[in-house]
Scaffold this motif. Sequence first.
Motif, short mmCIF file in Angstrom:
data_model
loop_
_atom_site.label_atom_id
_atom_site.label_comp_id
_atom_site.label_asym_id
_atom_site.label_seq_id
_atom_site.Cartn_x
_atom_site.Cartn_y
_atom_site.Cartn_z
N PRO A 87 13.67 1.25 4.99
CA PRO A 87 13.68 0.85 3.59
C PRO A 87 12.72 -0.31 3.29
N ASN A 88 12.12 -0.25 2.12
CA ASN A 88 11.26 -1.32 1.60
C ASN A 88 9.92 -1.49 2.30
N VAL A 89 9.53 -0.54 3.10
CA VAL A 89 8.24 -0.64 3.78
C VAL A 89 7.11 -0.14 2.85
N GLY A 90 7.49 0.50 1.75
CA GLY A 90 6.49 0.93 0.77
C GLY A 90 6.32 2.44 0.63
N LYS A 91 7.33 3.19 1.05
CA LYS A 91 7.22 4.66 1.02
C LYS A 91 7.00 5.19 -0.40
N SER A 92 7.84 4.73 -1.34
CA SER A 92 7.71 5.23 -2.72
C SER A 92 6.38 4.82 -3.32
N THR A 93 6.00 3.60 -3.06
CA THR A 93 4.72 3.10 -3.59
C THR A 93 3.58 3.97 -3.08
N LEU A 94 3.63 4.33 -1.80
CA LEU A 94 2.55 5.15 -1.24
C LEU A 94 2.59 6.58 -1.79
N ALA A 99 9.82 9.96 -9.19
CA ALA A 99 11.11 9.26 -9.18
C ALA A 99 11.62 9.08 -7.76
N LYS A 100 12.25 7.93 -7.55
CA LYS A 100 12.78 7.60 -6.22
C LYS A 100 14.21 8.13 -6.13
N THR A 101 14.42 9.16 -5.37
CA THR A 101 15.77 9.73 -5.28
C THR A 101 16.29 9.69 -3.85
N LEU A 156 -0.34 1.01 8.66
CA LEU A 156 0.08 -0.39 8.60
C LEU A 156 -0.04 -0.85 7.15
N ASN A 157 1.08 -0.74 6.43
CA ASN A 157 1.07 -1.01 4.99
C ASN A 157 1.23 -2.51 4.71
N LYS A 158 1.00 -2.87 3.47
CA LYS A 158 1.03 -4.27 3.02
C LYS A 158 0.02 -5.10 3.82
N ALA A 159 -1.05 -4.45 4.24
CA ALA A 159 -2.10 -5.14 4.99
C ALA A 159 -2.72 -6.25 4.15
N ASP A 160 -2.60 -6.15 2.84
CA ASP A 160 -3.12 -7.19 1.95
C ASP A 160 -2.42 -8.53 2.18
N MET A 161 -1.19 -8.48 2.72
CA MET A 161 -0.43 -9.72 2.94
C MET A 161 -0.50 -10.18 4.40
N ILE A 204 -3.50 -0.17 5.45
CA ILE A 204 -3.58 0.20 4.02
C ILE A 204 -2.82 -0.82 3.16
N ASP A 205 -3.08 -0.72 1.86
CA ASP A 205 -2.31 -1.47 0.87
C ASP A 205 -1.94 -0.46 -0.20
N ALA A 206 -0.73 0.05 -0.11
CA ALA A 206 -0.31 1.13 -1.01
C ALA A 206 -0.26 0.66 -2.45
N GLN A 207 -0.03 -0.64 -2.64
CA GLN A 207 0.10 -1.16 -3.99
C GLN A 207 -1.22 -1.10 -4.75
N SER A 208 -2.29 -1.58 -4.13
CA SER A 208 -3.58 -1.55 -4.82
C SER A 208 -4.36 -0.29 -4.49
P1 GDP Z 1 10.41 2.04 0.03
O1 GDP Z 1 11.84 1.57 0.02
O2 GDP Z 1 9.90 2.24 1.42
O3 GDP Z 1 10.18 3.23 -0.84
O4 GDP Z 1 9.54 0.82 -0.54
P2 GDP Z 1 8.91 0.60 -2.00
O5 GDP Z 1 7.79 1.56 -2.24
O6 GDP Z 1 10.02 0.57 -3.01
O7 GDP Z 1 8.26 -0.84 -1.82
C1 GDP Z 1 9.04 -2.00 -1.56
C2 GDP Z 1 8.33 -3.22 -2.15
O8 GDP Z 1 7.09 -3.43 -1.48
C3 GDP Z 1 7.97 -3.05 -3.62
O9 GDP Z 1 8.20 -4.29 -4.26
C4 GDP Z 1 6.49 -2.71 -3.61
O10 GDP Z 1 5.84 -3.11 -4.78
C5 GDP Z 1 6.01 -3.50 -2.41
N1 GDP Z 1 4.82 -2.89 -1.77
C6 GDP Z 1 4.69 -1.61 -1.33
N2 GDP Z 1 3.48 -1.42 -0.76
C7 GDP Z 1 2.83 -2.62 -0.81
C8 GDP Z 1 1.53 -3.07 -0.35
O11 GDP Z 1 0.74 -2.35 0.25
N3 GDP Z 1 1.25 -4.38 -0.59
C9 GDP Z 1 2.10 -5.22 -1.21
N4 GDP Z 1 1.72 -6.49 -1.38
N5 GDP Z 1 3.32 -4.84 -1.64
C10 GDP Z 1 3.68 -3.56 -1.45
#
Ligand code: GDP
Length: 286
Positions: A131-138, A148-150, A58-63, A86-90
Amino acid sequence: MTTIQWFPGHMAKAKREVQEKLKLIDVAFELLDARVPMSSRNPMIDDILGQKPRLILLNKADMADEAVTEQWIRYFRDQGRTAIAIDAQSGTGVRQIAAVAKEMVKEKFDKMRAKGIKNPRPVRALIVGIPNVGKSTLINRLAGRHIAKTGDKPGVTKAQQWIKVGKEMELLDTPGILWPKFEDEDVGFKLAVTGAIKDEILNLQDVAVYALRFLSVHYPERLSERYRLDNIPADIVALFDAIGRRRGCLTAGGGIDYDKVADIVLYDIRTEKLGRLSFETPAAWT
Ligand code: GDP
């Protein structure tokens, strides 16, 4: 932010690609948005992953609303699944992933040892999600560097590689990208509110109406506090008006600029000015 056009052919291809990758791995990490775990879930995920061990992240748990995230973890546990916040960002919570994954595939690895393999290979994992769930960030967080995001550029392919995560885990460097549940209008709104869908795709005022209706019911005190409102009007236009007046969102003619109000509300949600919010609770799914 990434947008991908999904057509039936693309969906079939995405499913096929994920299933090809599944052959290479021991455990799949299903990445969901903690604020909208059901809306950020691929509708065919059970079918796609089959019997492959799965850890729900469960990502972006910080929000997200902490109490609601706890409810979701219990909800998945009751279904016999393991979920962690989790919070992949921090990086919060990310360190547990390898340990939990290892535990999930223990039986398989114990069997390898029983067959005489002294040092079994690291546990192999794949991240899957919309998309945008945070895969690359994690992936970058687990890799400890920038990869790199490909994955979502059509026609751009490269050999897949394993990223080492400590000594005991390896992660495929390209995630499995799956589609959300488009048929459901609510899903579209929730993904738009949380910023997973580009603002050009849905009408901004409609998205803000959806958000304000939800907040009026579930987080009225946050609205009162943020926009200094003594009471939250039940009528949605009256609520727009009240916020617009507070924020000076006026048109040249002196009326309320509803686009501006919508912008402000969505900005406030996405930047946590209204605090940590969850837009789905398990109650609706039990
Ligand atoms: P992908 O399309 O699944 O690869 O998603 P990205 O990794 O590109 O993330 C999409 C957006 O979510 C980006 O702006 C990230 O900075 C943001 N993001 C990813 N993980 C987290 C998290 O755990 N917390 C917060 N607050 N933002 C996140």
